[in-house]
Scaffold this motif. Structure first.
Motif, PDB file in Angstrom:
ATOM      1  N   VAL A 136       2.807  16.629  13.859  1.00 37.62           N
ATOM      2  CA  VAL A 136       2.126  15.557  13.776  1.00 37.62           C
ATOM      3  C   VAL A 136       2.497  14.575  12.635  1.00 37.62           C
ATOM      4  CG1 VAL A 136      -0.110  14.539  13.564  1.00 37.62           C
ATOM      5  CG2 VAL A 136       0.114  16.875  14.745  1.00 37.62           C
ATOM      6  N   GLY A 137       2.612  15.229  11.198  1.00 38.50           N
ATOM      7  CA  GLY A 137       3.013  14.343  10.295  1.00 38.50           C
ATOM      8  C   GLY A 137       4.484  13.534  10.518  1.00 38.50           C
ATOM      9  N   ALA A 151      -1.736  15.475   6.839  1.00 40.92           N
ATOM     10  CA  ALA A 151      -1.557  16.328   8.129  1.00 40.92           C
ATOM     11  C   ALA A 151      -0.788  17.620   8.005  1.00 40.92           C
ATOM     12  CB  ALA A 151      -0.525  15.415   8.851  1.00 40.92           C
ATOM     13  N   ALA A 152      -0.944  18.209   6.801  1.00 46.83           N
ATOM     14  CA  ALA A 152      -0.210  19.454   6.139  1.00 46.83           C
ATOM     15  C   ALA A 152      -1.378  20.687   6.711  1.00 46.83           C
ATOM     16  CB  ALA A 152       0.009  19.531   4.993  1.00 46.83           C
ATOM     17  N   ALA A 153      -0.778  21.698   7.434  1.00 50.55           N
ATOM     18  CA  ALA A 153      -1.767  22.743   7.656  1.00 50.55           C
ATOM     19  C   ALA A 153      -0.762  23.969   8.060  1.00 50.55           C
ATOM     20  CB  ALA A 153      -2.510  22.601   8.696  1.00 50.55           C
ATOM     21  N   LEU A 189      -7.625  26.401   3.758  1.00 44.46           N
ATOM     22  CA  LEU A 189      -8.576  26.067   2.629  1.00 44.46           C
ATOM     23  C   LEU A 189      -8.178  25.442   1.412  1.00 44.46           C
ATOM     24  CD1 LEU A 189     -11.317  29.035   2.938  1.00 44.46           C
ATOM     25  CD2 LEU A 189     -11.579  26.456   3.534  1.00 44.46           C
ATOM     26  N   MET A 190      -7.238  26.094   0.930  1.00 37.41           N
ATOM     27  CA  MET A 190      -6.506  25.730  -0.321  1.00 37.41           C
ATOM     28  C   MET A 190      -5.611  24.321  -0.240  1.00 37.41           C
ATOM     29  SD  MET A 190      -7.184  28.014  -2.448  1.00 37.41           S
ATOM     30  CE  MET A 190      -6.103  27.544  -3.941  1.00 37.41           C
ATOM     31  N   ILE A 191      -5.190  24.120   0.682  1.00 40.32           N
ATOM     32  CA  ILE A 191      -4.501  22.843   1.209  1.00 40.32           C
ATOM     33  C   ILE A 191      -5.343  21.531   1.065  1.00 40.32           C
ATOM     34  CG2 ILE A 191      -3.132  21.480   2.793  1.00 40.32           C
ATOM     35  CD1 ILE A 191      -1.686  23.897   3.644  1.00 40.32           C
ATOM     36  N   GLU A 192      -6.558  21.917   2.047  1.00 37.51           N
ATOM     37  CA  GLU A 192      -7.590  20.857   2.088  1.00 37.51           C
ATOM     38  C   GLU A 192      -8.533  20.593   0.735  1.00 37.51           C
ATOM     39  OE1 GLU A 192      -8.620  22.132   6.636  1.00 37.51           O
ATOM     40  OE2 GLU A 192      -9.919  22.687   4.984  1.00 37.51           O
ATOM     41  N   CYS A 193      -8.934  21.732   0.084  1.00 34.30           N
ATOM     42  CA  CYS A 193      -9.628  21.663  -1.193  1.00 34.30           C
ATOM     43  C   CYS A 193      -8.677  20.828  -2.319  1.00 34.30           C
ATOM     44  CB  CYS A 193      -9.793  23.064  -1.853  1.00 34.30           C
ATOM     45  SG  CYS A 193     -11.151  23.802  -0.849  1.00 34.30           S
ATOM     46  N   ASN A 194      -7.442  21.136  -2.287  1.00 35.16           N
ATOM     47  CA  ASN A 194      -6.562  20.637  -3.563  1.00 35.16           C
ATOM     48  C   ASN A 194      -6.351  19.121  -3.180  1.00 35.16           C
ATOM     49  OD1 ASN A 194      -6.425  23.320  -4.805  1.00 35.16           O
ATOM     50  ND2 ASN A 194      -4.142  23.678  -3.840  1.00 35.16           N
ATOM     51  N   VAL A 209       1.013  -1.160   0.072  1.00 37.63           N
ATOM     52  CA  VAL A 209       0.033   0.075  -0.259  1.00 37.63           C
ATOM     53  C   VAL A 209       0.810   1.230  -0.039  1.00 37.63           C
ATOM     54  CG1 VAL A 209      -1.646   1.333   1.273  1.00 37.63           C
ATOM     55  CG2 VAL A 209      -1.981  -1.252   1.358  1.00 37.63           C
ATOM     56  N   LYS A 210       0.658   2.290  -1.095  1.00 38.82           N
ATOM     57  CA  LYS A 210       1.452   3.445  -0.906  1.00 38.82           C
ATOM     58  C   LYS A 210       0.612   4.467  -0.243  1.00 38.82           C
ATOM     59  CE  LYS A 210       3.284   4.676  -4.891  1.00 38.82           C
ATOM     60  NZ  LYS A 210       3.573   5.145  -6.209  1.00 38.82           N
ATOM     61  N   ILE A 211       1.196   5.133   0.751  1.00 41.93           N
ATOM     62  CA  ILE A 211       0.499   6.006   1.594  1.00 41.93           C
ATOM     63  C   ILE A 211       1.375   7.162   1.309  1.00 41.93           C
ATOM     64  CG2 ILE A 211      -0.095   6.574   4.030  1.00 41.93           C
ATOM     65  CD1 ILE A 211      -0.008   3.746   4.539  1.00 41.93           C
ATOM     66  N   TYR A 212       0.380   8.273   1.097  1.00 46.22           N
ATOM     67  CA  TYR A 212       1.163   9.509   0.927  1.00 46.22           C
ATOM     68  C   TYR A 212       0.734  10.131   2.309  1.00 46.22           C
ATOM     69  CZ  TYR A 212       1.162  14.710  -0.279  1.00 46.22           C
ATOM     70  OH  TYR A 212       1.485  15.963  -0.306  1.00 46.22           O
ATOM     71  N   VAL A 213       1.792  10.632   2.954  1.00 45.07           N
ATOM     72  CA  VAL A 213       1.646  11.758   4.208  1.00 45.07           C
ATOM     73  C   VAL A 213       1.945  13.065   3.824  1.00 45.07           C
ATOM     74  CG1 VAL A 213       2.433  12.138   6.397  1.00 45.07           C
ATOM     75  CG2 VAL A 213       2.519   9.576   5.464  1.00 45.07           C
ATOM     76  N   ALA A 214       1.088  13.865   3.519  1.00 47.08           N
ATOM     77  CA  ALA A 214       1.104  15.225   3.424  1.00 47.08           C
ATOM     78  C   ALA A 214       1.427  16.105   4.674  1.00 47.08           C
ATOM     79  CB  ALA A 214      -0.250  15.810   2.749  1.00 47.08           C
ATOM     80  N   GLY A 215       2.511  16.753   4.777  1.00 49.10           N
ATOM     81  CA  GLY A 215       2.982  17.582   6.020  1.00 49.10           C
ATOM     82  C   GLY A 215       3.799  16.754   6.932  1.00 49.10           C
ATOM     83  N   HIS A 216       4.722  15.976   6.295  1.00 47.08           N
ATOM     84  CA  HIS A 216       5.428  14.794   6.975  1.00 47.08           C
ATOM     85  C   HIS A 216       6.655  15.637   7.824  1.00 47.08           C
ATOM     86  CE1 HIS A 216       8.165  15.698   3.645  1.00 47.08           C
ATOM     87  NE2 HIS A 216       9.157  14.867   4.291  1.00 47.08           N
TER      88      HIS A 216
END
Length: 329
Positions: free
Chosen positions: A17-18, A68-70, A90-95, A6-13
């Protein structure tokens, strides 16, 4: 998982938290789980840029996403940069959420914040308190962005049958925290101030506000463990505790402490022996923030790191970073 893993992308690593979630996933991979980890720094991938995010998802095709990016900060930062906080989040979440859907990602976990709940929400704050009253004014732009993230996940679940989940942590602390003198949250700010006062031999430290507000604190390693616990739940188990209109789950330890009591505990941990004073002229923020974590408990998870133990560990990490900074000069 299958032979390909399983390939897991961790945004905000690279965030607090990331990075903790990434540590936990690496430990699982090293223990034999067939996991492929996918990360990008903000320089490599600007999550506020829709085209870049879409191209990234098309090229890498992750199976699961941990968002986890913010853009985060304390009272001062939220007051000083409200436009930055609402726009960037907002932009991070939407995108990310839309690109995940467009690429066919079925399962995503979004990390939010306890500030989504009304300022005077009944305590402890249950998931159902969302959107029932007025938000705390000092972090309203950030809170609205985080509420939008929850509703994005719910909307893609309802319209497209996705399995996008949201976890709402209480106040987090631990390795990787932000100790900036102006933009940090209350606990790292206290560690920095009391450590500096102890080193200087000061006889007093003044903390913001009255010291009476109560807060709940969760170690970031507990948050990482809880996040992956929720991510891994099978759909039927997860949905027994959620529904399309109440899809988020609180994460906390279920216990709170006053800011003054926290300051006294931090002072003891760092060795400050002087007087602790309060400054009622500075804002207190929300009177109390305690999470109702009964849903997560029913699912089978609870926090395991006591506050004082976590403080000792966090202070040790802070000292290590301070020494490393001195050596690099």
């Amino acid at each position: 998982m299958g032979s390909t893993g399983v390939k897991i992308y961790v945004a905000g690593h690279r965030g607090m938290v990331g990075s903790a979630i990434l540590r936990h996933l690496k430990a699982r991979r090293d223990a034999g789980e067939n996991i492929k980890l996918l990360t990008r720094t903000s320089r490599e991938l600007d999550l506020t840029n829709q085209a870049m995010v879409q191209d990234f998802f098309a090229a890498e095709a992750p199976d699961q996403v941990v968002l986890a990016a913010a853009k985060v900060g304390g009272i001062h930062a939220n007051n000083a940069y409200p436009a930055d906080f609402i726009y960037e989040n907002l932009m991070i979440e939407c995108n990310v959420i839309h690109a995940a859907h467009a690429q066919g990602v079925q399962r995503l976990l979004q990390l939010g914040s306890s500030c989504i709940y009304p300022k005077l929400a009944p305590q402890p704050m249950a998931e159902a308190a969302l959107l029932t009253d007025t938000l705390e004014a000092t972090n309203e732009p950030y809170a609205i962005a985080k509420i939008a993230g929850i509703k994005l996940c719910e909307s893609y679940n309802r319209q497209y049958g996705r399995d996008y989940r949201s976890v709402m942590p209480t106040n987090l602390y631990g390795p990787g925290d932000n100790f900036h003198p102006e933009n940090s949250h209350v606990l790292p700010a206290l560690i920095r101030r009391f450590d500096a006062a102890a080193r200087a031999g000061d006889d007093q430290v003044t903390i913001w506000g009255t010291g009476t507000p109560r807060r709940e604190f969760l170690h970031v390693d507990d948050m990482a463990a809880a996040s992956l616990f929720v991510l891994d739940l099978d759909v039927d188990t997860y949905r027994r505790e959620t529904n399309p209109m109440l899809s988020h789950i609180n994460v906390g330890c279920g216990q709170d402490i006053s800011i003054l009591e926290l300051a006294q505990m931090v002072a003891d941990v760092v060795g400050f022996k002087g007087e602790i004073r309060t400054n009622p002229d500075q804002p207190d923020g929300t009177p109390r923030k305690l999470m109702d974590v009964s849903r997560l408990a029913r699912l089978g998870w609870q926090a395991g790191i006591p506050l004082r133990e976590g403080l000792v560990q966090t202070y040790g990490w802070y000292l290590e970073q301070d020494q490393a900074s001195l050596r690099s000069k």
